[in-house]
Design a protein around this motif. Sequence first.
Motif, PDB file in Angstrom:
ATOM      1  N   THR A 144       0.825  -1.211   0.000  1.00 57.09           N
ATOM      2  CA  THR A 144       0.000   0.000   0.000  1.00 57.09           C
ATOM      3  C   THR A 144       0.857   1.258   0.000  1.00 57.09           C
ATOM      4  O   THR A 144       0.502   2.270  -0.625  1.00 57.09           O
ATOM      5  CB  THR A 144      -0.943   0.002   1.211  1.00 57.09           C
ATOM      6  OG1 THR A 144      -1.773  -1.168   1.165  1.00 57.09           O
ATOM      7  CG2 THR A 144      -1.832   1.232   1.209  1.00 57.09           C
ATOM      8  N   ARG A 145       1.977   1.219   0.696  1.00 57.54           N
ATOM      9  CA  ARG A 145       2.874   2.380   0.699  1.00 57.54           C
ATOM     10  C   ARG A 145       3.383   2.669  -0.718  1.00 57.54           C
ATOM     11  O   ARG A 145       3.467   3.828  -1.142  1.00 57.54           O
ATOM     12  CB  ARG A 145       4.044   2.163   1.663  1.00 57.54           C
ATOM     13  CG  ARG A 145       3.659   2.277   3.124  1.00 57.54           C
ATOM     14  CD  ARG A 145       4.890   2.386   4.000  1.00 57.54           C
ATOM     15  NE  ARG A 145       5.659   1.140   4.005  1.00 57.54           N
ATOM     16  CZ  ARG A 145       5.465   0.158   4.880  1.00 57.54           C
ATOM     17  NH1 ARG A 145       4.519   0.256   5.816  1.00 57.54           N
ATOM     18  NH2 ARG A 145       6.198  -0.941   4.828  1.00 57.54           N
ATOM     19  N   VAL A 146       3.724   1.618  -1.428  1.00 57.62           N
ATOM     20  CA  VAL A 146       4.140   1.797  -2.824  1.00 57.62           C
ATOM     21  C   VAL A 146       2.976   2.331  -3.659  1.00 57.62           C
ATOM     22  O   VAL A 146       3.137   3.227  -4.497  1.00 57.62           O
ATOM     23  CB  VAL A 146       4.656   0.469  -3.410  1.00 57.62           C
ATOM     24  CG1 VAL A 146       4.972   0.619  -4.893  1.00 57.62           C
ATOM     25  CG2 VAL A 146       5.887  -0.007  -2.655  1.00 57.62           C
ATOM     26  N   GLY A 147       1.784   1.802  -3.417  1.00 52.45           N
ATOM     27  CA  GLY A 147       0.611   2.230  -4.167  1.00 52.45           C
ATOM     28  C   GLY A 147       0.272   3.694  -3.944  1.00 52.45           C
ATOM     29  O   GLY A 147      -0.128   4.396  -4.882  1.00 52.45           O
ATOM     30  N   PRO A 185      -5.979  -0.789  -2.962  1.00 52.54           N
ATOM     31  CA  PRO A 185      -6.261  -1.740  -1.869  1.00 52.54           C
ATOM     32  C   PRO A 185      -6.824  -3.071  -2.350  1.00 52.54           C
ATOM     33  O   PRO A 185      -6.521  -4.119  -1.768  1.00 52.54           O
ATOM     34  CB  PRO A 185      -7.282  -0.985  -1.009  1.00 52.54           C
ATOM     35  CG  PRO A 185      -7.865   0.055  -1.895  1.00 52.54           C
ATOM     36  CD  PRO A 185      -6.786   0.448  -2.839  1.00 52.54           C
ATOM     37  N   ILE A 186      -7.644  -3.040  -3.430  1.00 49.43           N
ATOM     38  CA  ILE A 186      -8.218  -4.291  -3.929  1.00 49.43           C
ATOM     39  C   ILE A 186      -7.126  -5.221  -4.431  1.00 49.43           C
ATOM     40  O   ILE A 186      -7.036  -6.391  -4.027  1.00 49.43           O
ATOM     41  CB  ILE A 186      -9.236  -4.001  -5.048  1.00 49.43           C
ATOM     42  CG1 ILE A 186     -10.468  -3.299  -4.492  1.00 49.43           C
ATOM     43  CG2 ILE A 186      -9.642  -5.298  -5.750  1.00 49.43           C
ATOM     44  CD1 ILE A 186     -11.456  -2.846  -5.556  1.00 49.43           C
ATOM     45  N   THR A 187      -6.284  -4.724  -5.319  1.00 45.79           N
ATOM     46  CA  THR A 187      -5.231  -5.565  -5.900  1.00 45.79           C
ATOM     47  C   THR A 187      -4.189  -5.942  -4.852  1.00 45.79           C
ATOM     48  O   THR A 187      -3.701  -7.088  -4.830  1.00 45.79           O
ATOM     49  CB  THR A 187      -4.547  -4.824  -7.066  1.00 45.79           C
ATOM     50  OG1 THR A 187      -5.534  -4.363  -7.982  1.00 45.79           O
ATOM     51  CG2 THR A 187      -3.582  -5.739  -7.790  1.00 45.79           C
ATOM     52  N   THR A 188      -3.836  -5.007  -3.991  1.00 45.48           N
ATOM     53  CA  THR A 188      -2.834  -5.292  -2.956  1.00 45.48           C
ATOM     54  C   THR A 188      -3.329  -6.371  -2.006  1.00 45.48           C
ATOM     55  O   THR A 188      -2.570  -7.270  -1.625  1.00 45.48           O
ATOM     56  CB  THR A 188      -2.493  -4.012  -2.179  1.00 45.48           C
ATOM     57  OG1 THR A 188      -2.083  -2.993  -3.089  1.00 45.48           O
ATOM     58  CG2 THR A 188      -1.381  -4.273  -1.184  1.00 45.48           C
ATOM     59  N   ALA A 189      -4.611  -6.295  -1.612  1.00 46.20           N
ATOM     60  CA  ALA A 189      -5.166  -7.311  -0.713  1.00 46.20           C
ATOM     61  C   ALA A 189      -5.196  -8.683  -1.387  1.00 46.20           C
ATOM     62  O   ALA A 189      -4.833  -9.699  -0.769  1.00 46.20           O
ATOM     63  CB  ALA A 189      -6.569  -6.900  -0.277  1.00 46.20           C
TER      64      ALA A 189
END
Length: 393
Positions: free
Chosen positions: A313-316, A377-381
């Motif tokens: 998420t930090r990267v995102g 958040p969707i893809t990261t999760a």
Amino acid sequence: MGHHSRHAGADTQRMRTIALAVIVPTGLITLLALIWLWPPPSNVADQSGRAAQHQGVVTGVTKQPCPETPAGQEPLPGGATLDVNGCGTAQVKVSDGPDQGLDVVVTLPNGPGAPTVEDGDEVILVLTENPDGGQYDIVDHQRTKGLWLLGIAFTLAVVAFGRWRGFSALIGLVATFALLLLFVVPAILAGESPLLVAIVGASAIMLTVLYLTHGLTFSTSVAVLGTLASLLLTGLLAAASVAGMHLTGFADESSTFLATSHSVNLQGLLLAGIIIGSLGVLDDVTVTQAATVTELARANPEYGMRELYRAGTRVGRAHIASVINTIILAYAGSSLPLLILIAANNSSIGNVITTQVIAQEIVRSVVATLGLIAAVPITTALAAATARRTITS
């Protein structure tokens, strides 16, 4: 060696599970929809009534004195003039068609957007039939050679830097243009729902381009799932915004022409444009997030789902911060002439923002941005959950 084999085996099994559960059915539905909506050649808009276009080369220009400005007519600001070529004629040799090799004399083009003509220019001619015979007029410059040179330079640069991955990206680009030009545009002109065509076309582009460019890998499958979810959310937000703000899609003369001449549903076309436009940035974000989380999991197998999600998420967040500005500037750049025209009329900011044309651009930007933010958040999760199971399997 054993750990690597177990890792690869789990990776492959996880990818197959994802593909069988969601991606394969989506691909089959998309394929069936493509076949169902594919327009037959007979339904493509008839352009036989348009004036015939031909190519030619300017072999000479003859200037003549222009008549004086009529009394009472005010000059344009800054000394500008609509007589870009002045008065006179041009000698042009026709390069194709039944009159190939014929030397014709045409009036120098003038007015807004008229091409400047000089000896040796390659131009586009329009043949207009009249009772006295055909009349040729210069309407534009030929740009085929310049576009070919630019395309070759682009191809060489992409392949030189990206190597095999760059070559596969070019193939994906060709597939995107093929689907847009052979399916999306003709299907809308044939009377199909623009929104339905855009959904099917976007799904086909996504599935084709992502796997073609990034390969049949675990992270690509996660990116496809994230893109599908985010695209669905973007479509719902777009539909709600367009309906809630009573946007009709009528923005300029071209949209009015489409509605009257080809019976295109402009509100559906507006939604279609939002969906297809959003796809270009969504796949960028989802691929980056999926690959980042996968590499983090491989670099540190001790990371759990929570640690992977937080790091990804930090990267995102950093990625989104830069992409949002890109989206806004892209829409502002495409609407710059309109913004200047509105500013020249001394309209208030409130009146400018609430006009249909500007409101549509705001909806495009905001909806695309919201879908983009949701993609992180969707893809990261998804990536964190599946990557963690892959590592521990």
